[in-house]
Design an enzyme around this catalytic site. Structure first.
Site, PDB file in Angstrom:
ATOM      1  N   HIS A   1      -1.687   3.326  -2.745  1.00  0.00           N
ATOM      2  CA  HIS A   1      -0.303   3.192  -2.291  1.00  0.00           C
ATOM      3  C   HIS A   1       0.513   4.460  -2.510  1.00  0.00           C
ATOM      4  O   HIS A   1       1.582   4.610  -1.931  1.00  0.00           O
ATOM      5  CB  HIS A   1       0.379   2.027  -3.018  1.00  0.00           C
ATOM      6  CG  HIS A   1       1.782   1.788  -2.573  1.00  0.00           C
ATOM      7  ND1 HIS A   1       2.098   1.426  -1.278  1.00  0.00           N
ATOM      8  CD2 HIS A   1       2.962   1.902  -3.218  1.00  0.00           C
ATOM      9  CE1 HIS A   1       3.409   1.306  -1.167  1.00  0.00           C
ATOM     10  NE2 HIS A   1       3.956   1.597  -2.331  1.00  0.00           N
ATOM     11  N   CYS A   2       0.020   5.390  -3.315  1.00  0.00           N
ATOM     12  CA  CYS A   2       0.856   6.531  -3.709  1.00  0.00           C
ATOM     13  C   CYS A   2       0.608   7.794  -2.891  1.00  0.00           C
ATOM     14  O   CYS A   2       1.498   8.269  -2.184  1.00  0.00           O
ATOM     15  CB  CYS A   2       0.649   6.833  -5.194  1.00  0.00           C
ATOM     16  SG  CYS A   2       1.292   5.553  -6.295  1.00  0.00           S
ATOM     17  N   ILE A   3      -0.581   8.355  -2.999  1.00  0.00           N
ATOM     18  CA  ILE A   3      -0.804   9.704  -2.476  1.00  0.00           C
ATOM     19  C   ILE A   3      -0.659   9.801  -0.950  1.00  0.00           C
ATOM     20  O   ILE A   3      -0.111  10.783  -0.456  1.00  0.00           O
ATOM     21  CB  ILE A   3      -2.182  10.227  -2.931  1.00  0.00           C
ATOM     22  CG1 ILE A   3      -2.248  10.216  -4.455  1.00  0.00           C
ATOM     23  CG2 ILE A   3      -2.406  11.651  -2.439  1.00  0.00           C
ATOM     24  CD1 ILE A   3      -3.568  10.652  -5.016  1.00  0.00           C
TER      25      ILE A   3
END
Length: 440
Positions: free
Chosen positions: A272-274
Site C-alpha cells: 500500500h505504500c511504495i
C-alpha cells in the site's frame, strides 16, 4: 484540572481506552500492541466480516495467528462496526487506506469519512491521531477543520497528532513495538499526550516539531525506497541487454561497507505504500507550482516493469517455439512481497492482466492466498490457487516467479517445470535444474 492533564494521568496509569479505526495490516497490529500492554482497545471497521471474525477470535492476517486474537479478546479487545461508540475511547487512532484515484491523485475519502464519524461523537478530553500515510498538510488542513466544526477547541478541548505507521508485514525482525515512532502534534499538549501514549508500546518515540514534519517523514521514507528500486529496475533492463547479471552486480556492490545500500529489482512495486505514497508528494508539489521530475520518473520506471516481464515471458516462449497466445502461464506468488498474505497493489495482478490480454491462459499458485480477493482495479479475477503437483507443473508452458515465498520448493519446481521465468532470482542456487530458466 485541564483536559490534557486528565488524559495524561489516564495514559500514565494505563487507564486510557484506545480506539483504532481500520483493522487492516496497520490497525490490527497496533491494536495488538496496546492490548499486550494491558491497555483497553476498541477496534472500529466498516467491514462486518472482519469484525465478526475478530469477535469470534479468528484472524484474517497471516502473521497474526488466531491465538493472538484470542489473547487480545481475553485482555478486553472488542471489535465493532458501530461508529456511534467513538465517544467511548479517550484516544482515537485513524489507520485507514489512502489510495490513489484513477487520475493518480490522493483519495482521502476514508480519512475524511473517519474524521466525520469522530466529529459526530467528539467529546472534551479526546486525543485524535492520524496514522494513514498522506501528504504534508493533511492533518491540519483536512482533518482538523472537520473535527473543529462542532465548536470544540483544538488544543484545549481536544488534541490532534500525526504519527506515521511503519508496519513491515511478514518481517520477523520488526513489529510495531520494536520500531521507533515519529510523532508530530498540533501543539505542545497534543505532542506530549501522543508521545506518552506511544511511549507505552514502542521502543522509542521520536518527537517532530510539527504535524507536517511527521507527515513528510513517512513520504520521504517511501519515496526513498521507490526511487532506489526504480534505479535497480532500470539497471536490470540495461544490464540484461549487455549480458550482465544485475543480481551478481548488487551482491558485489554490497561488499562495500559504506555508501551503498542494496535494493533489488522485481516485476513491479506492491504494497500500500511504495507504489502510492510518492504520488501524494508529486500531487501536492503541483499545488505549490513545482514538478517533482525525479520522483515521477521513478514512478514511470516502476510501473512499466510488469510489461517488461511479460515481454520476457513472450521471448522465452518464442525461444522454445511457442506463442504467448494460447500458452498456459502459471504465476507463482500473488502477494506483493515474500511470505505475506497481502495482495495490495501486487504486481501479480498487472502481470495476470497483461498476459490475459495477450491471449495467454493464466493460473496462479500462492501458499498464502487461497482465493484472489476482489481488487479495486481487477474485480474480475476470480481464481483459486492451484496445487503445484509434478503433473501440473509439467502441463504448464511457462512458470512465472513473481513472489519468492519461502514455502516454495524451488528444486522440485525446477525439476518438473519446462520453462521458468524468474523475476526474483529465486533459483540462483540451482545448478542442475532440468527446466529452462530465464531471468527477468
Amino acid at each position: 484540572m485541564e483536559n490534557h492533564e486528565r488524559l495524561g494521568l489516564k495514559i500514565q496509569a494505563n487507564e486510557v481506552k484506545v480506539g483504532v479505526i481500520g483493522l487492516g495490516y496497520v490497525g490490527l497490529p497496533l491494536a495488538r500492541a496496546f492490548a499486550e500492554q494491558g491497555i483497553a482497545v476498541m477496534g472500529f471497521d466498516v467491514d462486518e466480516t472482519k469484525v465478526a471474525r475478530l469477535q469470534r477470535g479468528e484472524s484474517y492476517i497471516g502473521h497474526i495467528p488466531a491465538a493472538v486474537v484470542n489473547r487480545m479478546r481475553a485482555q478486553g479487545f472488542e471489535a465493532t462496526t458501530d461508529f456511534t461508540r467513538l465517544d467511548e475511547p479517550d484516544v482515537v487512532i485513524i489507520c485507514v487506506p489512502t489510495p490513489l484515484t484513477d487520475a493518480r491523485e490522493p483519495d482521502l475519502s476514508y480519512v475524511v469519512n473517519s474524521a466525520r464519524a469522530i466529529a459526530e461523537r467528539l467529546r472534551p478530553g479526546q486525543l485524535i491521531v492520524l496514522e494513514s500515510t498522506t501528504y504534508p498538510g493533511t492533518t491540519r488542513e483536512v482533518v482538523l477543520p472537520i473535527l473543529a466544526a462542532g465548536g470544540l477547541r483544538a488544543g484545549l478541548d481536544f488534541y490532534v497528532a500525526f504519527s506515521p505507521e511503519r508496519e513491515d508485514p511478514g518481517n520477523p525482525d520488526f513489529s510495531a513495538p520494536t520500531i521507533p515512532k515519529v510523532v508530530g502534534g498540533l501543539d505542545a499538549a497534543s505532542l506530549e499526550l501522543a508521545s506518552a501514549l506511544y511511549g507505552k508500546i514502542v521502543v522509542r518515540v521520536v518527537p517532530a516539531s510539527t504535524l507536517e514534519v511527521a507527515e513528510a517523514c513517512k513520504i520521504l521514507e517511501n519515496t526513498y525506497r521507490a526511487v532506489n528500486i526504480a534505479l535497480v529496475n532500470e539497471l536490470k533492463m540495461l544490464y540484461d541487454r549487455m549480458g550482465v547479471d544485475v543480481w551478481e552486480v548488487i551482491e558485489a556492490a554490497k561488499s562495500k561497507p559504506f555508501g551503498f545500500q542494496a535494493f533489488y529489482p522485481g516485476p513491479g512495486l506492491g504494497g500500500h505504500c511504495i507504489p502510492i505514497d510518492p504520488f501524494y508528494l508529486t500531487w501536492v508539489a503541483r499545488k505549490h507550482g513545482m514538478a517533482t521530475r525525479f520522483i515521477e520518473l521513478a514512478g514511470e520506471i516502476n510501473t512499466q516493469m510488469p510489461a517488461y516481464v511479460v515481454g520476457k515471458v513472450a521471448d522465452a516462449l518464442n525461444d522454445v517455439a511457442k506463442p504467448l497466445r494460447g500458452s498456459k502461464v502459471v504465476i507463482l506468488g500473488m502477494a506483493y512481497k515474500k511470505d505475506v498474505d497481502d495482495p495490495r497493489e501486487s504486481p501479480g495482478f498487472a502481470l495476470m492482466d497483461l498476459l490475459l490480454k495477450k491471449g495467454a491462459i493464466v493460473e496462479y499458485n500462492d501458499p498464502h492466498i487461497a482465493v484472489l480477493p476482489a481488487m479495486r482495479h481487477y474485480p474480475h479475477f476470480q481464481l483459486s490457487s492451484r496445487e503445484l503437483t509434478p503433473e501440473y507443473l509439467q502441463s504448464s508452458d511457462c512458470v512465472l516467479i513473481a513472489t519468492d515465498h519461502s514455502a516454495y520448493d524451488w528444486k522440485a519446481i525446477a525439476e518438473h517445470a519446462l520453462l521458468i521465468v524468474d523475476t526474483r532470482n529465486a533459483l540462483k542456487n540451482l545448478t542442475d535444474a532440468k527446466a529452462r530458466i530465464v531471468r527477468a
